[in-house]
Design a protein around this motif. Structure first.
Motif, mmCIF file in Angstrom:
data_model
loop_
_atom_site.group_PDB
_atom_site.id
_atom_site.type_symbol
_atom_site.label_atom_id
_atom_site.label_comp_id
_atom_site.label_asym_id
_atom_site.label_seq_id
_atom_site.Cartn_x
_atom_site.Cartn_y
_atom_site.Cartn_z
ATOM 1 N N LEU A 66 0.873 -1.629 0.093
ATOM 2 C CA LEU A 66 0.123 -0.249 -0.111
ATOM 3 C C LEU A 66 1.118 1.553 -0.306
ATOM 4 C CD1 LEU A 66 -2.258 2.008 0.373
ATOM 5 C CD2 LEU A 66 -2.694 1.029 2.659
ATOM 6 N N PHE A 67 1.601 1.124 1.080
ATOM 7 C CA PHE A 67 2.862 2.675 1.106
ATOM 8 C C PHE A 67 3.617 2.510 -0.159
ATOM 9 C CE2 PHE A 67 2.790 2.501 6.286
ATOM 10 C CZ PHE A 67 1.356 2.654 6.340
ATOM 11 N N ASP A 68 3.502 1.718 -1.119
ATOM 12 C CA ASP A 68 4.378 1.838 -2.308
ATOM 13 C C ASP A 68 3.910 2.254 -3.587
ATOM 14 O OD1 ASP A 68 6.577 0.816 -3.781
ATOM 15 O OD2 ASP A 68 6.030 -0.418 -4.631
ATOM 16 N N LYS A 69 2.534 1.595 -3.651
ATOM 17 C CA LYS A 69 1.942 1.941 -4.979
ATOM 18 C C LYS A 69 1.023 3.411 -4.523
ATOM 19 C CE LYS A 69 1.203 -2.758 -6.380
ATOM 20 N NZ LYS A 69 0.016 -3.203 -7.478
ATOM 21 N N ARG A 70 0.961 3.642 -3.114
ATOM 22 C CA ARG A 70 0.083 4.956 -2.765
ATOM 23 C C ARG A 70 0.402 5.443 -1.277
ATOM 24 N NH1 ARG A 70 -3.668 7.238 -5.562
ATOM 25 N NH2 ARG A 70 -5.277 8.766 -3.313
ATOM 26 N N PRO A 71 1.725 6.423 -1.919
ATOM 27 C CA PRO A 71 2.558 7.072 -0.805
ATOM 28 C C PRO A 71 1.647 7.842 -0.041
ATOM 29 C CG PRO A 71 2.902 8.164 -2.878
ATOM 30 C CD PRO A 71 2.146 6.110 -3.464
ATOM 31 N N GLU A 72 0.761 8.381 -0.990
ATOM 32 C CA GLU A 72 -0.132 9.015 0.225
ATOM 33 C C GLU A 72 -0.640 8.175 1.979
ATOM 34 O OE1 GLU A 72 -1.126 10.796 -3.671
ATOM 35 O OE2 GLU A 72 -0.848 8.546 -3.460
ATOM 36 N N ALA A 73 -0.862 7.212 1.802
ATOM 37 C CA ALA A 73 -1.464 6.154 2.708
ATOM 38 C C ALA A 73 -0.566 6.533 3.835
ATOM 39 C CB ALA A 73 -1.425 4.725 1.862
ATOM 40 N N LYS A 74 1.310 6.728 3.601
ATOM 41 C CA LYS A 74 1.994 6.381 4.438
ATOM 42 C C LYS A 74 2.174 7.848 5.158
ATOM 43 C CE LYS A 74 6.617 5.700 4.666
ATOM 44 N NZ LYS A 74 8.065 5.599 4.728
ATOM 45 N N THR A 75 1.756 8.792 4.654
ATOM 46 C CA THR A 75 2.084 10.544 5.593
ATOM 47 C C THR A 75 0.807 9.837 6.063
ATOM 48 O OG1 THR A 75 2.651 10.989 2.845
ATOM 49 C CG2 THR A 75 1.322 12.748 4.191
ATOM 50 N N SER A 108 -15.121 7.605 5.454
ATOM 51 C CA SER A 108 -14.593 8.739 5.670
ATOM 52 C C SER A 108 -14.072 9.677 4.350
ATOM 53 C CB SER A 108 -13.637 8.132 6.667
ATOM 54 O OG SER A 108 -11.651 9.299 6.757
ATOM 55 N N PHE A 109 -13.374 10.599 4.762
ATOM 56 C CA PHE A 109 -13.083 11.483 3.233
ATOM 57 C C PHE A 109 -11.809 11.386 3.476
ATOM 58 C CE2 PHE A 109 -12.926 15.045 6.189
ATOM 59 C CZ PHE A 109 -12.030 15.676 5.519
ATOM 60 N N LEU A 110 -10.904 11.231 4.732
ATOM 61 C CA LEU A 110 -9.413 11.101 4.521
ATOM 62 C C LEU A 110 -9.493 9.111 4.352
ATOM 63 C CD1 LEU A 110 -8.098 13.856 6.943
ATOM 64 C CD2 LEU A 110 -8.138 13.798 4.219
ATOM 65 N N PHE A 111 -8.841 9.161 2.754
ATOM 66 C CA PHE A 111 -9.388 7.611 2.686
ATOM 67 C C PHE A 111 -8.422 6.953 1.447
ATOM 68 C CE2 PHE A 111 -12.027 2.964 1.683
ATOM 69 C CZ PHE A 111 -10.505 2.238 2.705
ATOM 70 N N GLU A 112 -7.171 5.910 2.586
ATOM 71 C CA GLU A 112 -5.809 6.207 1.210
ATOM 72 C C GLU A 112 -6.330 4.221 0.756
ATOM 73 O OE1 GLU A 112 -4.878 8.387 -0.834
ATOM 74 O OE2 GLU A 112 -5.494 10.338 0.327
ATOM 75 N N TYR A 113 -6.317 3.596 -0.513
ATOM 76 C CA TYR A 113 -6.439 2.337 -0.102
ATOM 77 C C TYR A 113 -5.924 1.766 -1.999
ATOM 78 C CZ TYR A 113 -9.972 3.371 -3.311
ATOM 79 O OH TYR A 113 -11.663 3.664 -4.361
ATOM 80 N N ILE A 114 -5.789 0.820 -1.960
ATOM 81 C CA ILE A 114 -6.060 0.487 -3.503
ATOM 82 C C ILE A 114 -6.484 -0.965 -4.089
ATOM 83 C CG2 ILE A 114 -3.300 1.095 -3.876
ATOM 84 C CD1 ILE A 114 -2.110 -1.559 -2.820
ATOM 85 N N GLU A 115 -6.155 -0.931 -4.631
ATOM 86 C CA GLU A 115 -7.009 -2.457 -5.127
ATOM 87 C C GLU A 115 -6.608 -3.579 -5.080
ATOM 88 O OE1 GLU A 115 -10.673 -2.406 -5.637
ATOM 89 O OE2 GLU A 115 -11.073 -0.751 -5.219
ATOM 90 N N LYS A 116 -6.358 -4.402 -5.015
ATOM 91 C CA LYS A 116 -6.310 -6.203 -4.990
ATOM 92 C C LYS A 116 -5.873 -6.250 -6.057
ATOM 93 C CE LYS A 116 -6.218 -7.382 0.143
ATOM 94 N NZ LYS A 116 -6.676 -8.434 1.218
ATOM 95 N N ARG A 141 -9.475 -4.843 -1.941
ATOM 96 C CA ARG A 141 -8.837 -3.833 -1.205
ATOM 97 C C ARG A 141 -7.989 -3.579 0.378
ATOM 98 N NH1 ARG A 141 -13.627 1.131 -0.434
ATOM 99 N NH2 ARG A 141 -14.519 -0.070 0.873
ATOM 100 N N ILE A 142 -6.987 -2.934 0.319
ATOM 101 C CA ILE A 142 -6.548 -2.299 1.436
ATOM 102 C C ILE A 142 -5.717 -1.180 1.537
ATOM 103 C CG2 ILE A 142 -4.058 -2.973 0.454
ATOM 104 C CD1 ILE A 142 -2.978 -4.304 2.994
#
Length: 289
Positions: free
Chosen positions: A240-249, A279-287, A265-266
């Motif tokens: 998740l953090f690799d593909k979606r850096p916003e999630a790590k932030t 939640s409008f602050l939701f970061e995820y990727i489809e599996k 998803r994760i």
């Protein structure tokens, strides 16, 4: 606070100035300083245009909102007033300093949080006792404006009284919030507060192990359980953090998060902004991607 409120803060601060003996250039200088300095910390929204690493969540209300940067913003407006209006007045520096300090300090009371101590600390300070849009504050400032028009000679007096009531409102809300927070703090691993738009009402987000419970609470009505959320604490977040850096932030920025790991998803989200099932602050990727 939102940009409208910060603008109104600036106008209300300008209203406290006794302008009887000021010429037009000084009046313009004070107005530009009051409103401009009340808005300047939010210039960080421009970082969206060059954010390629998903860091906007951390940059917004970050270094530009630092208490240590406030005199530099004030100096900037002193220089602008000298260049634009040929006005050199040391009072303008302290006036601008006050305006910026009000902006940065008032933002501490919102749920969003502020990098008040950057660059010496990356801690996001948030009390969660005042909503980002506070209609009580708008009403107080609106009444000051109405009274100032009726008795122009006492205009600064009414705006100064308005600031007294705004300060009192912040303190009453915050004292209530602290009292409610302490009722949960000893029973949960983590607790966060979020002020409601209705005065003296709060959402309390409490986490214990893998369960996050959101309560509606107030000193004047019974506690109501609104949502119970399960967090997949064992989820592997590396992909998740690799593909979606916003999630790590978001993970580093929020006090705590709810982790999602299902067949589709994760991801993770900030439960303080959970409304109507999301939640409008939701970061995820489809599996399946």
């Amino acid at each position: 606070m939102d940009s409208i409120t910060h603008t109104l803060f600036g106008l209300t601060l300008y209203g406290t100035v006794d302008k009887k003996h000021l010429d037009i250039k000084h009046k313009r200088a004070y107005l530009v300083t009051a409103v401009g300095a009340s808005l300047i910390p939010d210039i960080d929204v421009l970082s969206r245009f060059w954010d390629t690493e998903g860091m906007y969540q951390m940059w917004h209300r970050g270094i530009t909102h630092s208490i240590f940067l406030t005199p530099l913003w004030a100096l900037l407006f002193s220089i602008l007033c000298l260049l634009l209006f040929k006005v050199k007045d040391k009072k303008l520096f302290f006036f601008g300093w006050l305006a910026v300090t009000i902006h940065n300090t008032s933002d501490l009371f919102n749920t969003w949080g502020t990098g008040y101590l950057e660059p010496f600390s990356s801690l996001r300070i948030t009390f969660g006792t005042i909503p980002i849009v506070d209609f009580v504050v708008w009403i107080i400032m609106g009444l000051a404006y109405i009274f100032s028009k009726r008795k122009r000679g006492k205009s600064p007096f009414y705006f100064r009284i308005a600031w007294m009531f705004i300060f009192l409102h912040f303190m009453v809300q915050t004292i209530q919030g602290i009292f409610i927070y302490n009722q949960y703090d000893k029973n949960y691993d983590q607790v966060a507060l979020s002020a409601g738009f209705i005065p003296w009402t709060f959402s309390v987000v409490a986490k214990k192990e893998d369960t996050v419970t959101i309560f509606s609470d107030s000193l004047f009505h019974k506690t109501k359980e609104q949502y119970v959320l399960l967090s997949s604490e064992g989820a592997d977040l590396d992909m998740l953090f690799d593909k979606r850096p916003e999630a790590k932030t978001l993970y580093e920025w929020a006090p705590f998060v709810v982790l999602v790991d299902d067949n589709d998803r994760i991801g993770l989200y900030d439960p303080r902004f959970y409304r109507n099932g999301q939640s409008f602050l939701f970061e995820y990727i489809e599996k399946n991607n």
